[in-house]
Motif scaffolding. Structure first.
Motif, PDB file in Angstrom:
ATOM      1  N   PRO A 104      31.435  46.823  30.131  1.00  0.00           N
ATOM      2  CA  PRO A 104      31.843  47.085  31.518  1.00  0.00           C
ATOM      3  C   PRO A 104      30.695  46.803  32.489  1.00  0.00           C
ATOM      4  O   PRO A 104      29.540  47.152  32.209  1.00  0.00           O
ATOM      5  CB  PRO A 104      32.215  48.572  31.498  1.00  0.00           C
ATOM      6  CG  PRO A 104      32.608  48.835  30.080  1.00  0.00           C
ATOM      7  CD  PRO A 104      31.700  47.970  29.246  1.00  0.00           C
ATOM      8  N   TYR A 105      31.028  46.192  33.595  1.00  0.00           N
ATOM      9  CA  TYR A 105      30.064  45.814  34.632  1.00  0.00           C
ATOM     10  C   TYR A 105      28.978  44.868  34.097  1.00  0.00           C
ATOM     11  O   TYR A 105      27.883  44.768  34.649  1.00  0.00           O
ATOM     12  CB  TYR A 105      29.403  47.058  35.262  1.00  0.00           C
ATOM     13  CG  TYR A 105      30.399  48.079  35.744  1.00  0.00           C
ATOM     14  CD1 TYR A 105      31.157  47.856  36.891  1.00  0.00           C
ATOM     15  CD2 TYR A 105      30.610  49.265  35.039  1.00  0.00           C
ATOM     16  CE1 TYR A 105      32.097  48.783  37.330  1.00  0.00           C
ATOM     17  CE2 TYR A 105      31.534  50.208  35.464  1.00  0.00           C
ATOM     18  CZ  TYR A 105      32.283  49.958  36.610  1.00  0.00           C
ATOM     19  OH  TYR A 105      33.209  50.881  37.027  1.00  0.00           O
ATOM     20  N   GLY A 106      29.293  44.186  32.999  1.00  0.00           N
ATOM     21  CA  GLY A 106      28.307  43.319  32.369  1.00  0.00           C
ATOM     22  C   GLY A 106      27.825  42.188  33.250  1.00  0.00           C
ATOM     23  O   GLY A 106      26.630  41.886  33.281  1.00  0.00           O
ATOM     24  N   MET A 107      28.724  41.548  33.972  1.00  0.00           N
ATOM     25  CA  MET A 107      28.309  40.430  34.830  1.00  0.00           C
ATOM     26  C   MET A 107      27.372  40.905  35.928  1.00  0.00           C
ATOM     27  O   MET A 107      26.383  40.239  36.257  1.00  0.00           O
ATOM     28  CB  MET A 107      29.533  39.749  35.422  1.00  0.00           C
ATOM     29  CG  MET A 107      30.379  39.009  34.401  1.00  0.00           C
ATOM     30  SD  MET A 107      29.537  37.598  33.623  1.00  0.00           S
ATOM     31  CE  MET A 107      29.712  36.379  34.929  1.00  0.00           C
ATOM     32  N   ALA A 108      27.668  42.070  36.483  1.00  0.00           N
ATOM     33  CA  ALA A 108      26.798  42.611  37.534  1.00  0.00           C
ATOM     34  C   ALA A 108      25.420  42.941  36.977  1.00  0.00           C
ATOM     35  O   ALA A 108      24.394  42.705  37.630  1.00  0.00           O
ATOM     36  CB  ALA A 108      27.442  43.857  38.142  1.00  0.00           C
ATOM     37  N   ARG A 109      25.375  43.470  35.761  1.00  0.00           N
ATOM     38  CA  ARG A 109      24.090  43.791  35.144  1.00  0.00           C
ATOM     39  C   ARG A 109      23.288  42.523  34.850  1.00  0.00           C
ATOM     40  O   ARG A 109      22.060  42.492  35.022  1.00  0.00           O
ATOM     41  CB  ARG A 109      24.297  44.587  33.862  1.00  0.00           C
ATOM     42  CG  ARG A 109      24.755  46.026  34.079  1.00  0.00           C
ATOM     43  CD  ARG A 109      24.721  46.777  32.763  1.00  0.00           C
ATOM     44  NE  ARG A 109      23.364  46.825  32.218  1.00  0.00           N
ATOM     45  CZ  ARG A 109      23.072  47.067  30.940  1.00  0.00           C
ATOM     46  NH1 ARG A 109      24.062  47.244  30.069  1.00  0.00           N
ATOM     47  NH2 ARG A 109      21.829  47.105  30.532  1.00  0.00           N
ATOM     48  N   LEU A 110      23.968  41.481  34.375  1.00  0.00           N
ATOM     49  CA  LEU A 110      23.269  40.229  34.111  1.00  0.00           C
ATOM     50  C   LEU A 110      22.665  39.647  35.391  1.00  0.00           C
ATOM     51  O   LEU A 110      21.561  39.098  35.382  1.00  0.00           O
ATOM     52  CB  LEU A 110      24.229  39.211  33.487  1.00  0.00           C
ATOM     53  CG  LEU A 110      24.646  39.449  32.037  1.00  0.00           C
ATOM     54  CD1 LEU A 110      25.760  38.482  31.651  1.00  0.00           C
ATOM     55  CD2 LEU A 110      23.463  39.315  31.082  1.00  0.00           C
ATOM     56  N   ALA A 111      23.408  39.755  36.460  1.00  0.00           N
ATOM     57  CA  ALA A 111      22.968  39.161  37.730  1.00  0.00           C
ATOM     58  C   ALA A 111      21.850  39.962  38.387  1.00  0.00           C
ATOM     59  O   ALA A 111      21.033  39.410  39.127  1.00  0.00           O
ATOM     60  CB  ALA A 111      24.150  39.038  38.688  1.00  0.00           C
ATOM     61  N   HIS A 112      21.799  41.255  38.104  1.00  0.00           N
ATOM     62  CA  HIS A 112      20.802  42.081  38.793  1.00  0.00           C
ATOM     63  C   HIS A 112      20.639  43.406  38.052  1.00  0.00           C
ATOM     64  O   HIS A 112      21.615  44.014  37.641  1.00  0.00           O
ATOM     65  CB  HIS A 112      21.247  42.365  40.235  1.00  0.00           C
ATOM     66  CG  HIS A 112      20.204  43.063  41.046  1.00  0.00           C
ATOM     67  ND1 HIS A 112      19.081  42.437  41.499  1.00  0.00           N
ATOM     68  CD2 HIS A 112      20.112  44.358  41.465  1.00  0.00           C
ATOM     69  CE1 HIS A 112      18.334  43.299  42.186  1.00  0.00           C
ATOM     70  NE2 HIS A 112      18.947  44.473  42.171  1.00  0.00           N
ATOM     71  N   GLY A 113      19.402  43.832  37.874  1.00  0.00           N
ATOM     72  CA  GLY A 113      19.182  45.173  37.345  1.00  0.00           C
ATOM     73  C   GLY A 113      18.684  45.242  35.923  1.00  0.00           C
ATOM     74  O   GLY A 113      18.807  46.289  35.285  1.00  0.00           O
TER      75      GLY A 113
END
Length: 245
Positions: free
Chosen positions: A157-166
């Motif tokens: 979950p929220y993997g793409m957002a984590r890859l892009a930032h954080g």
């Protein structure tokens, strides 16, 4: 018996030019001895037939930069199977659009730049040019690289957002990057300052296993495409004069 003389002296006599100009013509591959191009002004000749290419131009001896499609399993910089060994006149891409004349001196003292995992494939740079070396080393972290990553597994979950930032890697907070799906099995990363193993680490943090990595682009320079598709693994082309990363 005819005494051996330097090729540059023979060219000076044939062309009526200075020794310095003759040496430049020779280094630029315009002079043949018995039909074979010789690029060494010190080469000794006696009765051999020395000819100058009718298209010869007086031009500066420019250092070369080569763009190689490194296959997986080959060491980019350090290791027992170096990518530099793949770069020969025979492996030049047949669709190289650069227009640069192939010279033997282009294969001397090439410095490989920008690490790429041994198991990864894709674009890498080998250069004789100090300006390119400075650009890709001193400003390397500011240049965007594009990678195609084949993956397996289920994205957290929220993997793409984590890859892009954080994320962080080896104690270093990673700058934001751009990540998108190319298809259901491949991710496309546009990222700056990637280190060895970083993409595999990032994907593992969101539940994905990396099957393969291919670098498509460094700054404004891509692998290159011709009539038969992209430059194949193991082939190389010249960086055209005037093009910059």
């Amino acid at each position: 018996m005819t005494e051996p003389v330097r090729l540059s002296r023979r060219v000076t006599e044939l062309m009526g030019c200075s020794r310095a100009d003759a040496e430049q013509f020779i280094r630029n591959g315009w002079v043949s001895v018995d039909g074979q191009v010789v690029e060494s002004p010190q080469h000794r000749v006696t009765t051999e037939r020395v000819t100058i290419d009718p298209n010869a131009q007086f031009e500066a001896v420019e250092p070369a930069t080569l763009l190689l499609h490194k296959p997986a399993g080959v060491d980019a910089i350090d290791g027992p199977h170096p990518a530099t060994a793949l770069v020969t006149p025979e492996t030049r891409w047949v669709d190289d659009p650069s227009g640069v004349r192939l010279l033997q001196r282009h294969f001397h003292r090439l410095t490989p730049l920008l690490p790429l995992d041994r198991d990864a494939s894709g674009l890498m740079v080998l250069t004789q040019d100090g300006r390119v070396w400075r650009r890709l080393t001193e400003d390397g972290d500011d240049i965007e690289h594009e990678y195609l990553v084949e993956i397996d597994g289920d994205l957290a979950p929220y993997g793409m957002a984590r890859l892009a930032h954080g994320m962080d890697y080896r104690g270093r907070v990673l700058p934001p990057c751009k990540v998108s799906w190319q298809n259901e099995n491949r991710l496309r990363f546009a990222i700056k300052g990637a280190r060895d193993g970083q993409l595999r680490h990032m994907c593992a943090q969101v539940g994905l296993r990396v099957l393969s990595i291919r670098r498509l682009r460094i700054g404004r320079i891509g692998l290159g495409k011709g009539p038969d598709g992209a430059m194949p693994p193991g082939a190389w082309r010249y960086l055209p004069v005037g093009e910059k990363f």
